[in-house]
Design a protein around this motif. Structure first.
Motif, mmCIF file in Angstrom:
data_model
loop_
_atom_site.group_PDB
_atom_site.id
_atom_site.type_symbol
_atom_site.label_atom_id
_atom_site.label_comp_id
_atom_site.label_asym_id
_atom_site.label_seq_id
_atom_site.Cartn_x
_atom_site.Cartn_y
_atom_site.Cartn_z
ATOM 1 N N THR A 453 0.823 -1.193 -0.074
ATOM 2 C CA THR A 453 0.071 -0.007 -0.002
ATOM 3 C C THR A 453 0.611 1.419 0.121
ATOM 4 O O THR A 453 0.639 2.218 -0.697
ATOM 5 N N ILE A 484 -7.663 1.145 2.470
ATOM 6 C CA ILE A 484 -6.838 -0.133 2.644
ATOM 7 C C ILE A 484 -6.030 -0.266 3.454
ATOM 8 O O ILE A 484 -5.547 -1.205 4.137
ATOM 9 N N CYS A 487 -7.253 -1.234 7.011
ATOM 10 C CA CYS A 487 -7.599 -2.488 6.959
ATOM 11 C C CYS A 487 -6.440 -3.352 7.398
ATOM 12 O O CYS A 487 -6.605 -4.459 7.961
ATOM 13 N N SER A 517 -12.786 2.264 2.631
ATOM 14 C CA SER A 517 -12.682 1.787 1.152
ATOM 15 C C SER A 517 -14.033 1.599 0.508
ATOM 16 O O SER A 517 -14.094 2.033 -0.618
ATOM 17 N N ALA A 681 -8.488 -6.202 1.561
ATOM 18 C CA ALA A 681 -7.658 -5.153 1.277
ATOM 19 C C ALA A 681 -7.005 -5.296 -0.175
ATOM 20 O O ALA A 681 -6.670 -4.596 -1.097
#
Length: 756
Positions: A453, A484, A487, A517, A681
């Motif tokens: 991410t 994300i 998460c 999200s 995610a």
């Protein structure tokens, strides 16, 4: 002692031959007649007719208690001696407590061989009752010992004999091996000076008192006096010149002392009666002649004097003189010649030398004679009805501990029994550890997801103004990446040691990451759906499709989640709890208390419920926009993302609730939840961003604006471009323009553009 007096009164006629004054003791002379007694009761008269007094029985009870025996049997000869002895024993043992009588057997008069065998068989039926209390005649003692040998049970029984056994050799002659270990009792006795001289001087000519003397003479010298004599086992005639102690063995009878004291007690009682009832007369007065037996008994019980052996003579309320007994045990000596050896005495209290006692071969210590063995630690006694000395041992099971010998109690909810089950100890507290396999996998996935991410976010920031990034809708893309990221972060909060701070952050971020999200994805899919639906009906552009509007809509959806969390905080402030039910297994040794946040399964599902609602709604819009032209490349990846996410969460729900009763509930549910969120995610990250990152990094030549006409979308794109014509300055970052058409068409009929 009082029993000896009763016997004397039964067999003698007393004539008071002298006057009774305050300073004189009555002189007692014997009459020449006496009641007839059967042959088997004459020479052992005092040991068989006179029942054992309470002191003797008390001494026997004390011996049994000192040896730790609680389960005994009794054997008695039929008649007053044996039956009265057993009756007294039962009464005193009951008062003392702790002694149970397994069975009481009676040897009938004139017993047969099978009577003794039957008695032994009955004793063997109670195999735990090895101690046998005997109140029996010498003949019956021999009969019982012989039957024991015939049953091949030498050394099994532990004999306790009354004074009828005493230290005599005749009951055990040639049965010494069976009698080894027998404990017997005998009144303390002293040899009376002058009696031996008197008795050995008796002859047939000078005897004037003893009506059985002639019969004694025949027995002692093994001869016959008259042709009418009852002795048939010898033909030798007595000459009358035999002498006791010279022509025969002589030993002073041990009870001589008690007979003399009994006679003196009678004399003192008569003297006191005469003094009280006839103060003005000498000898018997009319008041004495009218006196009843109860009066005489009362005076006898009140006498007190020094006896023939120098010890005091008095009587208790039961008519018994002070008990003084010697204790013996029949033992094998060092020379292998068995004999009676003194092992203690009983003078008001028991004085027993246990270290000097010996038992049959094979017995390392004091043998046991108990109905039930002591229960092990952690077991309770379940009494047998009617037999206080018998019980069954039952283990205190489950979470019970031994409160006392008969009762098990349940430990409190946060305790469990210790290994011995004698007390309770705290249940160990556990939590999900970082090194646990249940935590390692989610943490590993979360770390990979966080790295990915951050990499995607850094790439988008670095290439923020490139066509691909701009076409992705930069504002909502960053919002989605933030969701994300959260998460993945929740994994660490779910595994961290619970405290108020951790529990607070769990409540906040548990549903927040998913809400962010799916709020962003829902806003995107809803915008695409509204644009195409509106384009079919009118040329007017839909409202709220600008980036600012999209951020506002997304923020509103996220705020609903935060509002719910705030209400949750107000109604039920966060705290930690220790759940003792979750891992309270059948085996208390495996019981654990689980330290966790006070979030119930229902609260957790409610916290995720809003996010799931957003996910389902987004999936519905993804389905509705599945036919959008291929040039609009955001719709289909979002659709695939939502389909996969729904499958993940559909698998999560049955696993989460299906393990609610499992001992590993904490670990399974936490791992399932964190992995589900990581997968959700990762699916969004992989399907929506990784292809674009791949193009940006590895194929930058494709990250340019190119026009491609598609006949399939010519009409639609032309219509939409005419309806959605907006000045470029009103489209920040060119996002609205690029999402529907990545390059503004120069030809009104060129309705679609695509990044290649």
């Amino acid at each position: 002692m009082i029993n000896s007096l009763i016997v004397i009164m039964m067999i003698m006629n007393l004539n008071i031959t002298s006057s009774l004054s305050s300073n004189q003791i009555p002189q007692i002379s014997y009459a020449s007649t006496a009641p007839e007694l059967s042959d088997d009761r004459r020479y052992d008269f005092f040991s068989r007719v006179v029942p054992p007094d309470s002191f003797q029985v008390q001494a026997m009870v004390d011996i049994i208690r000192a040896l730790g025996w609680t389960y005994v049997s009794t054997v008695a000869s039929e008649g007053s001696y044996g039956e009265k002895g057993v009756e007294t024993f039962q009464q005193i043992s009951k008062e003392a407590g702790g002694i149970c009588i397994a069975q009481s057997l009676k040897i009938p008069q004139n017993p047969k061989l099978e009577d003794y065998d039957k008695a032994i068989q009955h004793l063997l039926d109670m195999h735990h009752s090895r101690a046998v209390i005997i109140f029996a005649s010498e003949e019956d003692i021999r009969g019982v010992l012989n039957a024991t040998r015939r049953a091949n049970q030498v050394g099994h029984f532990l004999w306790i004999g009354s004074d009828s056994w005493g230290s005599k050799s005749s009951p055990i002659h040639q049965l010494e091996d069976v009698a080894v270990g027998a404990v017997t009792i005998l009144p303390k006795r002293s040899s009376i000076k002058g009696f031996d001289e008197y008795f050995t001087s008796l002859t047939l000519e000078n005897n004037r008192r003893n009506v059985w003397f002639a019969e004694f003479w025949e027995e002692n010298f093994d001869c016959r006096l008259l042709s009418s004599s009852k002795r048939e086992d010898t033909s030798r005639k007595c000459t009358g010149q035999e002498r006791i102690g010279i022509d025969s063995k002589y030993e002073q009878e041990g009870k001589v002392q008690f007979v003399i004291d009994a006679v003196y007690a009678m004399a003192y009682a008569l003297h006191n009666i005469q003094r009280d009832l006839c103060p003005e007369h000498s000898g018997i007065c009319p008041g004495m002649e009218a006196a009843e037996g109860k009066t005489l008994l009362k005076y006898i019980r009140n006498v007190s004097f020094n006896g023939s052996a120098g010890t005091s003579v008095m009587f208790n309320k039961n008519g018994d003189a002070p008990g003084r007994y010697d204790l013996f045990q029949f033992q094998m000596t060092n020379s292998s010649v068995p004999e009676y050896r003194p092992i203690g005495q009983w003078v008001e209290t028991l004085q027993l030398r246990l270290e000097e006692m010996q038992w049959p071969v094979g017995e390392p210590g004091v043998p046991i004679s108990v109905c039930s063995l002591p229960c092990k630690t952690g077991e309770r006694k379940k009494r047998v009805k009617g037999m206080p000395c018998c019980w069954h041992c039952e283990l205190c099971d489950g979470y019970q501990y031994q409160y006392d010998e008969t009762l098990c109690r349940l430990c409190s909810y946060d305790m469990r029994p210790d290994p011995n089950r004698t007390t309770c100890q705290p249940i160990p507290i556990v939590k999900l550890e970082w090194h646990s396999p249940w935590a390692v996998i989610p943490v590993f996935l979360a770390m990979l997801g966080i790295i990915a991410t951050i990499f995607v976010m850094a790439t988008f920031v670095r290439y923020n103004d490139t066509p691909i990034v701009r076409a992705s809708g930069r504002e909502l893309s960053y919002v989605l990446l933030t969701g994300i990221f959260l998460c993945y972060i929740i994994t660490f909060l779910m595994i961290a040691k619970p405290d108020v701070g951790v529990c607070s952050f769990r409540r906040i971020f548990l549903g927040l990451g998913m809400s962010i999200s799916y709020a962003a994805l829902l806003t995107k899919t809803n915008r695409i759906y509204r644009i195409f639906e509106q384009g079919k009906q009118t040329v007017t552009a839909p409202r709220f499709i600008s980036p600012t509007s999209q951020i506002a809509i997304t923020s509103s959806l996220i705020c609903l989640q935060l509002l719910g969390v705030l209400i949750w905080f107000a109604v039920d402030p966060p705290n930690t709890v220790i759940d003792y039910d979750e891992q309270k297994t059948m085996n208390p040794n495996l019981a654990r208390g689980v330290l966790k946040c006070d979030i119930t399964d229902l609260q957790m599902i409610c916290s995720l419920g809003y996010s799931i609602l957003l996910m389902v709604t987004c999936t519905i819009y993804a389905i509705k926009t599945r036919d959008v032209p291929e040039d609009f490349n955001e719709a289909k990846p979002i659709g695939f993302t939502m389909y996969t996410t729904c499958i993940v969460w559909l698998a999560f729900i049955p696993i989460f609730f299906g393990t609610a009763q499992s001992a590993e509930k904490l670990y399974i549910q936490t791992t399932t939840l964190t992995i589900s969120m990581n997968l959700s995610a990762s699916v969004a990250l992989g399907m929506l961003y990784m292809p674009k990152v791949y193009v940006i990094i590895f194929h930058p030549e494709l990250n340019v604006q190119k026009r491609k006409r598609s006949f399939k979308a010519v009409v639609t794109a032309a219509t939409m471009s005419s309806r959605l014509s907006v000045k470029p300055s009103e489209r920040p970052n060119g996002e609205a323009k690029s999402e529907l058409c990545e390059n503004p068409p120069t030809d009104p009929m060129s309705e679609s553009c695509k990044w290649q």
